[in-house]
Design an enzyme around this catalytic site. Sequence first.
Site, PDB file in Angstrom:
ATOM      1  N   GLU A 259     -77.733  22.072  50.281  1.00  0.00           N
ATOM      2  CA  GLU A 259     -78.150  23.301  49.741  1.00  0.00           C
ATOM      3  C   GLU A 259     -76.935  24.359  50.431  1.00  0.00           C
ATOM      4  O   GLU A 259     -76.604  24.579  51.299  1.00  0.00           O
ATOM      5  CB  GLU A 259     -79.514  23.624  50.194  1.00  0.00           C
ATOM      6  CG  GLU A 259     -80.155  24.910  49.990  1.00  0.00           C
ATOM      7  CD  GLU A 259     -81.372  25.071  50.620  1.00  0.00           C
ATOM      8  OE1 GLU A 259     -82.146  26.233  49.900  1.00  0.00           O
ATOM      9  OE2 GLU A 259     -81.660  24.952  51.612  1.00  0.00           O
ATOM     10  N   LYS A 348     -84.517  25.591  42.476  1.00  0.00           N
ATOM     11  CA  LYS A 348     -85.400  25.256  43.574  1.00  0.00           C
ATOM     12  C   LYS A 348     -86.698  25.974  43.031  1.00  0.00           C
ATOM     13  O   LYS A 348     -86.894  27.008  42.729  1.00  0.00           O
ATOM     14  CB  LYS A 348     -84.749  25.786  44.824  1.00  0.00           C
ATOM     15  CG  LYS A 348     -85.799  25.695  45.985  1.00  0.00           C
ATOM     16  CD  LYS A 348     -85.040  26.265  47.344  1.00  0.00           C
ATOM     17  CE  LYS A 348     -85.865  26.015  48.474  1.00  0.00           C
ATOM     18  NZ  LYS A 348     -85.410  26.792  49.665  1.00  0.00           N
ATOM     19  N   CYS A 384     -84.496  21.397  49.894  1.00  0.00           N
ATOM     20  CA  CYS A 384     -85.008  21.989  51.267  1.00  0.00           C
ATOM     21  C   CYS A 384     -86.636  22.167  51.446  1.00  0.00           C
ATOM     22  O   CYS A 384     -87.354  21.353  51.488  1.00  0.00           O
ATOM     23  CB  CYS A 384     -84.262  23.297  51.464  1.00  0.00           C
ATOM     24  SG  CYS A 384     -84.238  23.639  53.163  1.00  0.00           S
TER      25      CYS A 384
END
Length: 505
Positions: A259, A348, A384
Amino acid sequence: MSSQPYETTATTIAIVLAGGASSRLGGTDKTRVQVAGATTLERVLRSAAADQRIVVGPAGDDGAALAHSHVARFVLEDPPRSGPLAALARGVAEIPGAEGTSADSDSGATVLVLGGDMPLLRAETLAALASTSASEQKVAALAGSDGHVQYLCAAWPLARLRAALGALAQPDGGWANLSLRRLYDQLETDELLTRAAAGAEGADIDTPDALEAAVQAAGPRIALAQVEVSEDVEVTQGTVRAAVGAAAAAGAQLVLLPEATLTPFGTDLRAVSETHHASFEQLIQELADEHHLVVVAGSFTPADGDRVHNTVIARGPADENGPVDEPRAAAAAGAAGEPGAVRADYRKIHLFDAYGSCESETVAPGDELVMIDLGESRLGIATCYDVRFPEQFAALARRGAQAILLPLAWADGPGKSEQLRLLLQARALDSTTVVLAADQAPPAQYTGTAARGIGQSAVIGPLGQIRQELGREPGLLLVDLDLAEVREARAALPVLEHGVPLPRD
């Protein structure tokens, strides 16, 4: 950057038996059959974590290239076609100091005895067998679910192997027409340790059906690149070039970067996204074209107001001949899509508004699930903080994902390492997928509060097993997806089928 994640404490020698044509395969050399983009022999060589690699068998047209790529030596049986035990003895004779070497001087060496027609052998399994053999000074072998010992996937103490071969040598010299079973029959019960095979790792190619099963089980080779991300975009671009090059040299068909590879958290994400995302995307595409693989990396793209999207970009070769059976992007709904180059963006969904951070102040959330197809493998993408939300992983799995790519820039702090490991294992179990997590390597001198990674990139099996894991330093993990393992996990633990909608408040 290290590309050798499998380490042994003592000398390890791999002897690979790679005989010629197989009558049950119509005269085809089963060690040169293509399985998921590589020959069976090459797949064995790249999985054999060893200080020396000796191949007993004909070099063929690819021998020079294999010898160079895998630091291997080819030798021939003498006389030819004298049987597997004679071939093994020939390989042992090539080990330095074979003549007149005492058992004491052999005590620190371990020999991996491997078949050149076993395309789904796992490097971590072979490393574990070698480590067990070295520490216990016993033979450690792979065994199938039926308990059958796989003679050509075992680790032997060198002294014990030499002694066993010496005891079987025929009066007139040699081991012609003797089977490997004779070698193992010499072992006492307490001399043999076994490790249960997972998925199709114990499969060998003896028949057309066995070959077809191996082809169906073999997924792509994926590299997880744990890199340090600099605040200097040009420095990071050099790091990315090196990481992708190393992955390609190791035979990877997809490389996953962390990321925020474009720029680390704690920088001006909006300014960098406007100034450098386009050139970063171009770099990723150029590397995909140059190395003929898929590159997946974390970037940032402009969103509403002053915010950005935390975007993972996946790019495959732009030409019509993509790697591994023409990879393609898969729609959020899970449709197969049309064959073509990979081009997918995942924004995300879950933002890190936790532990005093407020990602939503600078990042706008996405709202779509994204997957890509690579040959027969479907790969979901998450990022994440998404790892704390099991429903996202289960939803990807229900749409066909067998593995989930998870780039990270994990925030450091008390208990965070333990949480990451636990969450990765839990999400794999929730979804019965292989979880592939690539984190940033934290800068040694960094003292800021923004998330810069903790390392700990990992490969997690579909039943929560930690297959491989790095520390905090930069490195590269390599995994060959075993689709049979995912199928077996889902048959044993059908959580995707058993889930039911729960009432809401």
